[in-house]
Design an enzyme around this catalytic site. Structure first.
Site: not given
Length: 346
Positions: A43, A48, A126, A144, A188, A198
């Site tokens: 994680e 980013q 998060y 996120d 997930e 998406c």
DNA sequence: AAACCGGGGAT
DNA sequence: ATCCCAGGTTT
């Protein structure tokens, strides 16, 4: 909460996502484990950071630091070395601080609940939600960038994700979709849908399990979501370095902690006056990054200046290392690339 | 709330 | 050239 969502039950959307995920979910190394240490590391690495970019770093990091104890006991420099090229280096520094924190505050056992995990250095809402849901089954959405995008499109919700309060807003919305007992898998699933279907641009709506329920798709307005008013300010940064070389040796030093690349290594930002005169290569290597200009001049020290060269290391201002040794230090990527080019040079 | 923190891929 | 990525910390 906007009126059109009041008293609505969107659980079937979550179940549709789980069904899709069961078939089309990505097969990633960290999906095979529920070891909170490994999930935590992944994680942090993928904050980013795209999966493709960080996958190799993840595998090598886990191989070298397989558990909390090994990470807590490691030298910070070695942790940074394994982080080399990932960017946002404070993540690596915080990672080790948190490992020490787990050893001292939690007796070496990874905390098993949201609040304790949130108390770890470098762990925000998060990451705490992701680890506690995936590893300990806590019913918490890990909101996120993917969640923002998927949820805002499905409901054609124009809530501005630039606003800090939108995190709580979309968290509450996500809860309405999340099937009981499936929080980890649901989180997930949303990540995979956001990443593969998406997508920010050119979403593959024809392959989306939520297509018939998606308001943005129905309106032909998927490109308008999520709404993000804040524009990322681009700050110009100019850096000048000198690659001071004596034979096969160069000068390096550790950067300060108060700016970018903290605690990483760098070259001198001026030619040490004691070494003058020097041979300086006229054509400057000019490295252009998105919001950074980096220039590196090659400086060749005269052989008779050996004493002065060594004095710089004696004084503690610089370290003298061979080109090959330098690669065992953690440099920012552009400097690393420059060294590699010099090593390869005939 | 806004600034700051990297590097890389996609468009 | 611009956007954005399994965000968090500091001010």
């Amino acid at each position: 909460m906007k009126n059109y969502k009041q008293n609505a039950d969107f659980l079937y959307l979550g179940k549709a996502l789980l069904a899709w995920y069961g078939i089309y979910g990505r097969d990633l190394p960290f999906r095979k484990t529920k070891d909170p240490y490994k999930i935590w590391i992944c994680e942090i690495i993928f904050q980013q950071t795209r999966i493709q970019q960080g996958l190799d770093h993840y595998n090598k990091f886990i191989e070298r630091f397989p558990d909390v104890a090994s990470l807590a006991a490691a030298e910070t420099d070695e942790v940074l070395l394994y982080w080399k090229g990932l960017g946002y280096y404070s993540r690596a520094l915080n990672l080790q601080k948190a490992a020490v924190q787990i050893m001292t505050e939690f007796g070496g056992v990874f905390p098993d609940n949201y609040n304790d995990i949130l108390s770890l250095r470098g762990v925000g809402p998060y990451t705490a939600a992701a680890v506690s849901s995936i590893c300990f089954g806590m019913h918490i959405p890990a909101v996120d960038g993917n969640f923002y995008r998927v949820l805002s499109r499905v409901f054609a919700d124009d809530t501005d994700i630039s606003h800090s309060s939108s995190f709580a807003y979309f968290s509450e919305l996500a809860l309405r979709l999340m099937p009981p007992g499936e929080a980890g898998t649901f989180n997930e699933a949303v990540m995979d849908l956001g990443s593969e279907i998406c997508r920010p641009r050119n979403p593959l709506c024809d392959q989306c399990p939520l297509q018939k329920d998606c308001r943005a798709f129905q309106l032909g307005r998927t490109a308008e979501f999520p709404v993000k008013t804040k524009k990322t300010a681009v700050k110009e940064l100019k850096l000048t370095y000198y690659f001071v070389r004596f034979g096969n040796e160069i000068l390096i030093r550790r950067r300060a902690e108060d700016h970018i690349w903290k605690k990483l290594y760098e070259f001198p930002d001026e030619v040490p006056v004691n070494l003058l005169p020097v041979v300086m290569e006229t054509n400057t290597v000019y490295h252009k990054l998105s919001h950074r200009n980096l220039s590196i001049d090659f400086v060749d020290v005269f052989p008779e200046k050996r004493t002065e060269f060594e004095a710089l290391a004696q004084a503690g201002s610089y370290q003298i290392v061979t080109l090959e040794q330098s690669l065992l230090h953690s440099f920012p990527k552009p400097l690393e690339n420059y060294i590699a080019a010099q090593v390869a040079r005939p």
